[in-house]
Structures are given as structure tokens and as C-alpha cells.
Design an enzyme around this catalytic site. Structure first.
Site, short mmCIF file in Angstrom:
data_model
loop_
_atom_site.label_atom_id
_atom_site.label_comp_id
_atom_site.label_asym_id
_atom_site.label_seq_id
_atom_site.Cartn_x
_atom_site.Cartn_y
_atom_site.Cartn_z
N SER A 18 0.82 -1.21 0.00
CA SER A 18 0.00 0.00 0.00
C SER A 18 0.86 1.27 0.00
O SER A 18 1.85 1.38 0.73
CB SER A 18 -0.89 0.01 1.25
OG SER A 18 -1.56 1.25 1.31
N SER A 20 -0.69 4.16 0.65
CA SER A 20 -1.45 5.12 1.47
C SER A 20 -0.67 5.67 2.66
O SER A 20 -0.78 6.87 2.95
CB SER A 20 -2.76 4.47 1.94
OG SER A 20 -3.57 4.22 0.81
N LYS A 74 -14.33 -3.70 1.02
CA LYS A 74 -15.04 -2.48 0.59
C LYS A 74 -16.57 -2.66 0.58
O LYS A 74 -17.30 -1.70 0.77
CB LYS A 74 -14.57 -2.06 -0.80
CG LYS A 74 -13.25 -1.32 -0.81
CD LYS A 74 -12.94 -0.84 -2.21
CE LYS A 74 -11.73 0.07 -2.20
NZ LYS A 74 -11.44 0.66 -3.51
N ASN A 95 -14.76 3.26 0.81
CA ASN A 95 -13.30 3.25 0.99
C ASN A 95 -12.85 4.22 2.08
O ASN A 95 -11.67 4.30 2.39
CB ASN A 95 -12.57 3.56 -0.33
CG ASN A 95 -12.63 5.03 -0.69
OD1 ASN A 95 -13.54 5.75 -0.28
ND2 ASN A 95 -11.66 5.48 -1.46
N ASP A 110 -13.35 7.02 -4.33
CA ASP A 110 -12.74 6.56 -5.59
C ASP A 110 -13.43 7.22 -6.79
O ASP A 110 -12.76 7.59 -7.76
CB ASP A 110 -12.89 5.03 -5.73
CG ASP A 110 -11.88 4.28 -4.88
OD1 ASP A 110 -10.81 4.84 -4.57
OD2 ASP A 110 -12.16 3.12 -4.52
N GLY A 136 -14.72 -3.90 -8.24
CA GLY A 136 -15.08 -2.77 -7.39
C GLY A 136 -14.67 -1.42 -7.98
O GLY A 136 -15.44 -0.45 -7.94
N TYR A 231 -1.39 1.88 -11.06
CA TYR A 231 -0.42 2.96 -10.84
C TYR A 231 0.95 2.43 -10.45
O TYR A 231 1.86 3.21 -10.20
CB TYR A 231 -0.92 3.92 -9.75
CG TYR A 231 -1.38 3.22 -8.51
CD1 TYR A 231 -0.48 2.80 -7.55
CD2 TYR A 231 -2.73 2.94 -8.30
CE1 TYR A 231 -0.89 2.12 -6.43
CE2 TYR A 231 -3.16 2.28 -7.18
CZ TYR A 231 -2.24 1.87 -6.25
OH TYR A 231 -2.67 1.19 -5.14
P1 NAP Z 1 -11.41 -6.36 -8.33
O1 NAP Z 1 -12.62 -5.96 -7.60
O2 NAP Z 1 -10.69 -7.62 -7.96
O3 NAP Z 1 -11.81 -6.43 -9.91
C1 NAP Z 1 -10.86 -6.75 -10.88
C2 NAP Z 1 -11.54 -6.88 -12.24
O4 NAP Z 1 -10.53 -7.22 -13.19
C3 NAP Z 1 -12.58 -8.00 -12.31
O5 NAP Z 1 -13.56 -7.67 -13.26
C4 NAP Z 1 -11.73 -9.18 -12.80
O6 NAP Z 1 -12.49 -10.15 -13.47
C5 NAP Z 1 -10.85 -8.46 -13.79
N1 NAP Z 1 -9.64 -9.24 -14.05
C6 NAP Z 1 -8.73 -9.68 -13.15
N2 NAP Z 1 -7.77 -10.38 -13.79
C7 NAP Z 1 -8.09 -10.37 -15.11
C8 NAP Z 1 -7.49 -10.93 -16.26
N3 NAP Z 1 -6.35 -11.63 -16.20
N4 NAP Z 1 -8.10 -10.75 -17.47
C9 NAP Z 1 -9.25 -10.05 -17.54
N5 NAP Z 1 -9.88 -9.48 -16.48
C10 NAP Z 1 -9.29 -9.65 -15.27
O7 NAP Z 1 -10.30 -5.23 -8.26
P2 NAP Z 1 -10.55 -3.65 -8.25
O8 NAP Z 1 -10.64 -3.16 -6.86
O9 NAP Z 1 -11.67 -3.37 -9.18
O10 NAP Z 1 -9.16 -3.10 -8.83
C11 NAP Z 1 -8.82 -3.23 -10.20
C12 NAP Z 1 -7.50 -2.49 -10.45
O11 NAP Z 1 -7.69 -1.10 -10.25
C13 NAP Z 1 -6.36 -2.91 -9.50
O12 NAP Z 1 -5.16 -2.96 -10.20
C14 NAP Z 1 -6.30 -1.79 -8.48
O13 NAP Z 1 -5.00 -1.61 -7.95
C15 NAP Z 1 -6.71 -0.61 -9.35
N6 NAP Z 1 -7.31 0.46 -8.55
C16 NAP Z 1 -6.74 1.69 -8.63
C17 NAP Z 1 -7.28 2.74 -7.92
C18 NAP Z 1 -6.62 4.09 -8.02
O14 NAP Z 1 -6.88 4.92 -7.15
N7 NAP Z 1 -5.84 4.33 -9.05
C19 NAP Z 1 -8.42 2.55 -7.11
C20 NAP Z 1 -8.99 1.26 -7.06
C21 NAP Z 1 -8.42 0.23 -7.79
P3 NAP Z 1 -13.18 -11.39 -12.68
O15 NAP Z 1 -14.34 -10.79 -11.96
O16 NAP Z 1 -13.53 -12.31 -13.77
O17 NAP Z 1 -12.13 -11.92 -11.74
#
Ligand code: NAP
Length: 297
Positions: A18, A20, A74, A95, A110, A136, A231
Site C-alpha cells: 500500500s 497510502s 469495501k 473506501n 474513488d 469494485g 499505478y
Molecule cells: P477487483 O474488484 O478484484 O476487480 C478486478 C476486475 O478485473 C474484475 O472484473 C476481474 O475479473 C478483472 N480481471 C482480473 N484479472 C483479469 C485478467 N487476467 N483478465 C481479464 N480481467 C481480469 O479489483 P478492483 O478493486 O476493481 O481493482 C482493479 C485495479 O484497479 C487494481 O489494479 C487496483 O489496484 C486498481 N485500482 C486503482 C485505484 C486508483 O486509485 N488508481 C483505485 C482502485 C483500484 P473477474 O471478476 O472475472 O475476476
């Protein structure tokens, strides 16, 4: 008894990577506030509920001024809170937690974090947007895009999950959200019509920095700006490919900092020192960025 220091923290699992603490410690230091930002790694076992409730008691009695929440809590934390902001209620995920009018309140920064940071890219008003992923983060992003009047196309490897996300936002959008499988043929069909591409999957994230959500043999959309929520590293393979194709592109570091800044403002009632927070996040990311450029050069 309430603590005069601004003690903060993050609930989630795992938390080793993290950023944060770096971002919030820098903000506290810049403003000369005492307090610290702690990581509360809570293993998702049968004791998790108790552990989370104990931390919430600390927010209620003021020994903690606030908490962030990340995966996998979350959504599961919602029933433990007394009230939610409209954004958190609509997105169905929290969050940021703090006390307001003696009630434990959950917010989702977010969505606003994404909306505010997206301004750095030249994206036309109401540009059709393709969001990849249906987890999420995609929920917060889609909510934010719909509120800003962007038609949304959602592509996920499990289209039924994308459809259920789309259905849950049915009353916000003027138009329905189009759902696609995350496959080259389907992406190629919508590529020409989109003005913004958002990666909301973890593909490209350290240590799997050689992966990219956009198919290798498919040209990137010709007229789209590219926003990668990942990121770490700062310049993901998707961001690099976009820039090589002459497209405006950025990683999600700005969103991370902005969601943190908004949370910090909820907790302290003070304007967050965004520049210092951004610099701290960037410094904490740099080792991974160096590794990526060594591998790709
Ligand atoms: P999450 O709830 O686990 O969702 C991930 C999504 O990506 C799901 O739809 C998952 O599909 C899909 N996925 C995972 N592996 C995949 C693959 N190999 N091929 C295709 N689809 C795939 O995670 P999240 O919280 O949404 O976070 C997603 C990304 O955003 C992370 O990298 C996180 O670090 C980033 N993020 C960034 C911020 C920011 O402030 N910049 C904030 C939040 C999140 P399935 O449902 O089929 O597993």
C-alpha cells in the site's frame, strides 16, 4: 477518550504494497499535525468481523479520526456502518470511514477521485467510454462516468458480471450500458466509436508488468485517451503503448492521490496538501518504475 492526534489507518488484506501510509504521513507532516497512518491487515478468516468492529469502535470513540478500506472489505463493511454518503450507497462500496453527527459514516472517494483526475486528459464531454473490468473499481468509475453523462461500454471476461454491474446502475444513465466480452473481436467492433478507454483490471500491475489488458495484435482505439487505473508501475505497458500510438494517456496514480486527498479532507476538515501527497506517492512508486524501464529498454 478522543485523541487530539490525527490517527488514521487502512483496513484490508494484504497490505504490504500500500502507498497510502506514504501519502497520508506526508500530508500530516506538511500540515504539522501529530498522528500516524497505520496499516491494519485483517486476514479474511472467521475472526475478521470482530477485528473490523474493534477498529470501528476506535473511530466511534475518537482514538482513530478515520479509516480507509480496501480489498476485500469495501463491500462487506457496509452493514457495520450507520450511514452512507449517496455515492457510497449507489456504488455499494466504501473506501473511507469517519464520524459525522455522532454516526459512523461510509463514503466512496474513488468515484470523485477518478472524476477529478480524469481532467488531466483531453476527453470530450460525453465521449463514449469503454471500461475494461467489472470489479469494485469499475463500479466507482462507471458511476462517475454516468454521472458526467458519458455513454459507457463495459467489457469483462465474465460478461454476466458486467451485465449485473450495468443493471445496478439502470436508473442513473440516460442510455443503457452496453456489455461486451473482453475479447479482441468484440473490442475491435467498438474501437472506432470511443473517446476514452479505461483499464479497471489489475493487468499490467507489478509484478506482472509485462501484461496488458488490450490485445497485443489489436491497434488501440484511434481517437481515445487512455486512463489506466493501475499505478504501480507508473508507466504501465498499456500507458506506454498508448503514448507510442500518439494517444494521451495516464496511470491511476493521480486518482489514488485524489481519493486520498478527499478522504483526508473528510477526516480533518482541512484542505489536503495535494502536491506533497502526489510527490510522496511518486517517490514510493519509483523503484517499480525503474524496473519496468530496465526490462522494456
Ligand atoms: P477487483 O474488484 O478484484 O476487480 C478486478 C476486475 O478485473 C474484475 O472484473 C476481474 O475479473 C478483472 N480481471 C482480473 N484479472 C483479469 C485478467 N487476467 N483478465 C481479464 N480481467 C481480469 O479489483 P478492483 O478493486 O476493481 O481493482 C482493479 C485495479 O484497479 C487494481 O489494479 C487496483 O489496484 C486498481 N485500482 C486503482 C485505484 C486508483 O486509485 N488508481 C483505485 C482502485 C483500484 P473477474 O471478476 O472475472 O475476476
Amino acid at each position: 477518550m478522543a485523541d487530539s492526534c490525527t490517527n488514521l489507518g487502512l483496513i484490508g488484506w494484504p497490505l504490504e504494497h500500500s502507498l497510502s501510509p506514504y501519502i497520508h504521513q506526508a500530508a500530516l507532516k506538511e500540515l504539522g499535525m501529530c498522528g500516524k497512518y497505520c496499516l491494519f491487515a485483517i486476514e479474511p478468516n472467521h475472526l475478521r468481523q470482530r477485528a473490523i468492529q474493534d477498529l470501528l469502535k476506535h473511530v466511534a470513540n475518537g482514538t482513530l479520526k478515520g479509516l480507509n478500506v480496501t480489498l476485500p472489505y469495501k463491500q462487506t463493511i457496509l452493514p457495520m456502518l450507520a450511514t452512507l454518503t449517496p455515492a457510497a450507497a449507489r456504488i455499494g462500496a466504501v473506501n473511507t470511514i469517519y464520524m459525522e453527527e455522532e454516526l459512523l459514516k461510509g463514503d466512496n472517494t474513488d468515484a470523485a477521485g477518478f472524476r477529478n483526475d480524469l481532467m488531466q486528459l483531453p476527453v470530450a464531454e460525453h465521449a463514449p467510454t469503454l471500461v475494461l473490468g467489472a470489479g469494485g473499481a469499475a463500479r466507482a468509475v462507471v458511476f462517475s462516468l454516468l454521472q458526467a453523462g458519458h455513454p459507457v461500454i463495459l467489457a469483462a471476461r465474465k460478461p454476466e458480471k458486467a451485465q449485473s454491474l450495468a443493471d445496478s446502475f439502470i436508473n442513473i444513465a440516460q442510455t443503457t450500458i452496453k456489455v461486451l466480452p473482453l475479447e479482441p473481436q468484440a473490442l475491435a467492433q467498438v474501437s472506432d466509436e470511443i473517446g476514452l478507454l479505461v483499464n479497471a483490471t489489475p493487468l499490467g500491475m507489478s509484478p506482472h508488468i509485462e501484461t496488458c489488458v488490450w490485445p497485443e495484435r489489436l491497434p488501440l482505439p484511434a481517437h481515445a485517451a487512455v486512463y489506466d487505473l493501475v499505478y504501480n508501475p507508473l508507466d504501465t505497458l498499456l500507458v506506454q503503448r498508448a503514448r507510442q500510438a500518439g494517444l494521451p494517456a495516464c496511470s491511476g496514480l493521480g486518482m489514488l492521490v485524489e481519493q486520498a486527498a478527499l478522504a483526508f479532507e473528510r477526516w480533518t476538515g482541512t484542505t489536503a496538501p495535494r502536491t506533497v501527497m502526489q510527490q510522496a506517492a511518486q517517490r514510493a512508486c519509483e523503484p517499480q518504475t525503474t524496473k519496468l524501464s530496465q526490462r522494456t529498454n
